[in-house]
Design a protein around this motif. Structure first.
Motif, short mmCIF file in Angstrom:
data_model
loop_
_atom_site.label_atom_id
_atom_site.label_comp_id
_atom_site.label_asym_id
_atom_site.label_seq_id
_atom_site.Cartn_x
_atom_site.Cartn_y
_atom_site.Cartn_z
N ASP A 134 -5.06 -28.17 19.04
CA ASP A 134 -5.95 -27.06 19.38
C ASP A 134 -6.25 -26.25 18.11
O ASP A 134 -5.35 -25.65 17.52
CB ASP A 134 -5.29 -26.16 20.44
CG ASP A 134 -6.24 -25.12 20.98
OD1 ASP A 134 -6.64 -24.23 20.21
OD2 ASP A 134 -6.59 -25.19 22.18
N TYR A 135 -7.52 -26.25 17.70
CA TYR A 135 -7.89 -25.63 16.42
C TYR A 135 -7.76 -24.12 16.47
O TYR A 135 -7.42 -23.48 15.47
CB TYR A 135 -9.32 -26.03 16.07
CG TYR A 135 -9.73 -25.64 14.66
CD1 TYR A 135 -9.02 -26.09 13.56
CD2 TYR A 135 -10.85 -24.85 14.44
CE1 TYR A 135 -9.38 -25.76 12.28
CE2 TYR A 135 -11.23 -24.50 13.15
CZ TYR A 135 -10.50 -24.96 12.07
OH TYR A 135 -10.88 -24.62 10.80
N LEU A 205 1.33 -23.80 22.66
CA LEU A 205 0.43 -24.95 22.52
C LEU A 205 -0.15 -25.38 23.86
O LEU A 205 0.60 -25.72 24.78
CB LEU A 205 1.20 -26.12 21.89
CG LEU A 205 0.38 -27.38 21.57
CD1 LEU A 205 -0.66 -27.08 20.50
CD2 LEU A 205 1.30 -28.51 21.13
N PRO A 206 -1.47 -25.36 24.02
CA PRO A 206 -2.07 -25.76 25.29
C PRO A 206 -1.94 -27.26 25.53
O PRO A 206 -1.75 -28.05 24.58
CB PRO A 206 -3.54 -25.36 25.14
CG PRO A 206 -3.60 -24.47 23.94
CD PRO A 206 -2.47 -24.89 23.06
N ALA A 207 -2.06 -27.64 26.77
CA ALA A 207 -2.11 -29.06 27.10
C ALA A 207 -3.39 -29.67 26.52
O ALA A 207 -4.38 -28.96 26.30
CB ALA A 207 -2.09 -29.23 28.62
N VAL A 212 -9.00 -26.97 22.47
CA VAL A 212 -10.30 -27.01 21.82
C VAL A 212 -10.11 -27.66 20.46
O VAL A 212 -9.41 -27.13 19.60
CB VAL A 212 -10.89 -25.59 21.65
CG1 VAL A 212 -12.20 -25.65 20.87
CG2 VAL A 212 -11.10 -24.94 23.01
N PHE A 213 -10.70 -28.82 20.29
CA PHE A 213 -10.51 -29.58 19.05
C PHE A 213 -11.72 -29.39 18.15
O PHE A 213 -12.85 -29.27 18.61
CB PHE A 213 -10.32 -31.07 19.34
CG PHE A 213 -9.16 -31.34 20.26
CD1 PHE A 213 -7.85 -31.17 19.84
CD2 PHE A 213 -9.38 -31.75 21.57
CE1 PHE A 213 -6.78 -31.42 20.68
CE2 PHE A 213 -8.32 -32.00 22.42
CZ PHE A 213 -7.03 -31.84 21.98
N ILE A 416 -9.10 -16.58 18.12
CA ILE A 416 -7.67 -16.61 17.79
C ILE A 416 -6.89 -15.42 18.32
O ILE A 416 -5.66 -15.47 18.42
CB ILE A 416 -7.45 -16.71 16.27
CG1 ILE A 416 -7.84 -15.42 15.56
CG2 ILE A 416 -8.23 -17.89 15.68
CD1 ILE A 416 -7.41 -15.35 14.11
N MET A 417 -7.56 -14.32 18.66
CA MET A 417 -6.85 -13.08 18.96
C MET A 417 -6.07 -13.11 20.27
O MET A 417 -5.14 -12.33 20.45
CB MET A 417 -7.82 -11.89 18.95
CG MET A 417 -8.31 -11.51 17.57
SD MET A 417 -6.95 -11.02 16.48
CE MET A 417 -7.78 -10.95 14.90
#
Length: 438
Positions: A134-135, A205-207, A212-213, A416-417
């Motif tokens: 995930d970016y 860390l999301p599944a 979002v890549f 990111i926040m």
């Protein structure tokens, strides 16, 4: 559990947090309104404060723009690109990538905050090119390492009060770094954050189906030679491809850096930028390649150019109206000798949202916090570090310092926040608890 908690935080921020430019406009209105309501300033007086302070950060704005530009140019050189690729290969999966970028950013930020911002963003870009992760969280993890900067080697408040003749020397004397940066309680905070920040980032860390890549465009950062112009070669063209000219200037700059450090000089923002630029000149090899990377780097600097003057205006309103002093005094009024460092931390954190400058905050809070520490019998060095940690803490939700990193990463603050909000809670408990208990 943290993964589940981060989901609503991310959704909340993505939905409600405006663009960083809109946020600074809203903060301007909030500061102006508070100055009129709390400090009884007239609209004309506030307007004059705002306009008079609007350009007071021009030198700093240029420094931050150069952090972005010189960092990008250095990262686009073949040796640095290959080094980042090698380091990124240590990450065998998304979880390891998150931990690795967190540790690299924490280490670099502890050494120097400008260095940490650039290194974290560039390493995140390289990891995203090699690991499917995930970016948003990757860049948030890089930024979260910034939280340790004011407890590190380049912390502006501890270095200021360790300098002979600083503006509060008459009230508190000169405080050596053994009582601030290298004090047990400060080292304990740093050590705990080096453990918890990477773990919290990893636990958020999301599944894969929720991630979002993103693979950042490489442009000229792949280190391939820039093709020369077509047609007859003119003397000017040969100069643009001259390695000798670039090396003479670049190596002279590196020689200056060597002399600087041998002479006892330390890291500061100007030295970091100078070093990045000289290394980029040498490692690119030719002026043509350096200028090609500059064209790509400069595109991300618009946010810094337009937003930093607005923050200068906000800082002027907060300081000149007396609002910042009133805010600090309100926290001091409920403190005692044992809790003053903690309340200094909270006051510093709140004030940092409007005055995102460590040196600027200390100039406002020191005349209040230092006499309060003496009156209550509190540890003045620890009170100063409380202010310093408060300044570093709420940077996690203040886009001011994130702008260079976001520009390098190609993201917006809202991306990111949400993750940083979880880190704000965790790190706040750790820092505040240590200031109270140690």
């Amino acid at each position: 559990m943290l993964n589940r908690l981060s989901r609503p935080a991310v959704r909340l921020v993505e939905r409600w947090l405006p663009d960083a430019y809109l946020l600074v406009l809203l903060l301007t209105l909030v500061a102006a309104t508070a100055a009129m309501l709390v400090e009884r300033q007239t609209p004309l007086a506030v307007l004059r404060m705002w306009g008079g302070g609007f350009w007071e950060l021009l030198a700093f704005s240029m420094q931050m723009l150069l952090v972005l530009v010189t960092g990008f140019m250095l990262a686009s050189t073949p040796p640095v690109k290959h080094g980042l690729q090698w380091l990124a290969k240590l990450a065998r999966g998304p979880g390891m990538a998150i931990v690795l970028v967190s540790l690299v950013s924490l280490t670099a930020s502890w050494i120097n905050w400008g260095f940490g911002l650039v290194v974290g963003a560039l390493f995140a870009r390289e990891l995203a090119a090699q690991v499917r992760v995930d970016y948003r969280l990757l860049v948030a993890s890089a930024y979260s390492g910034f939280v340790v900067w004011h407890g590190g080697l380049a912390g502006s408040i501890p270095l200021t009060i360790a300098t002979e003749g600083h503006f509060m020397a008459g009230a508190m004397g000169v405080v050596p770094t053994s009582q601030t940066i290298f004090a047990f309680y400060n080292l304990a905070i740093v050590a705990l954050l080096f453990v918890l920040v990477p773990l919290v980032n990893r636990w958020m860390l999301p599944a894969p189906e929720e991630s979002v890549f993103h693979r950042p465009g490489s442009g000229h950062s792949d280190g391939k030679p820039v093709p020369p112009p077509q047609g007859p070669r003119q003397p000017a063209d040969r100069l643009e491809d001259s390695r000798l000219l670039a090396w003479l200037v670049g190596l002279a700059g590196i020689g200056f850096l060597v002399d600087h450090f041998i002479g006892g000089g330390g890291l500061n923002l100007n030295i970091v930028n100078f070093g990045f630029l000289m290394l980029a000149i040498v490692l690119h090899g030719t002026p043509r390649r350096l200028l090609a990377s500059l064209q790509l780097a400069i595109k991300g600097g618009a946010g810094i150019v337009i937003q930093f003057p607005f923050y200068a205006g906000i800082m002027a309103i907060m300081v000149k109206s007396g609002l910042a002093a009133t805010l600090s005094q309100s926290f001091v009024s409920v403190a005692d000798a044992d809790t003053l460092p903690f309340w200094s931390f909270i006051a510093g954190g709140v004030l940092n949202v409007f005055v995102p400058s460590g040196g600027g905050q200390w100039a406002v809070q020191a005349p209040i916090m230092v006499p309060a520490a003496e009156a209550l019998g509190a540890d003045v060095a620890k009170v100063a570090m409380g202010v310093a940690w408060g300044d570093a803490w709420t940077n996690l939700i203040q886009p001011f310092w994130a702008l260079p990193m976001l520009a390098l990463a190609g993201l917006k603050a809202r991306d990111i926040m949400g993750f940083c909000l979880i880190q704000l809670v965790v790190t706040g408990v750790v820092i505040g608890g240590c200031l109270l208990l140690l």
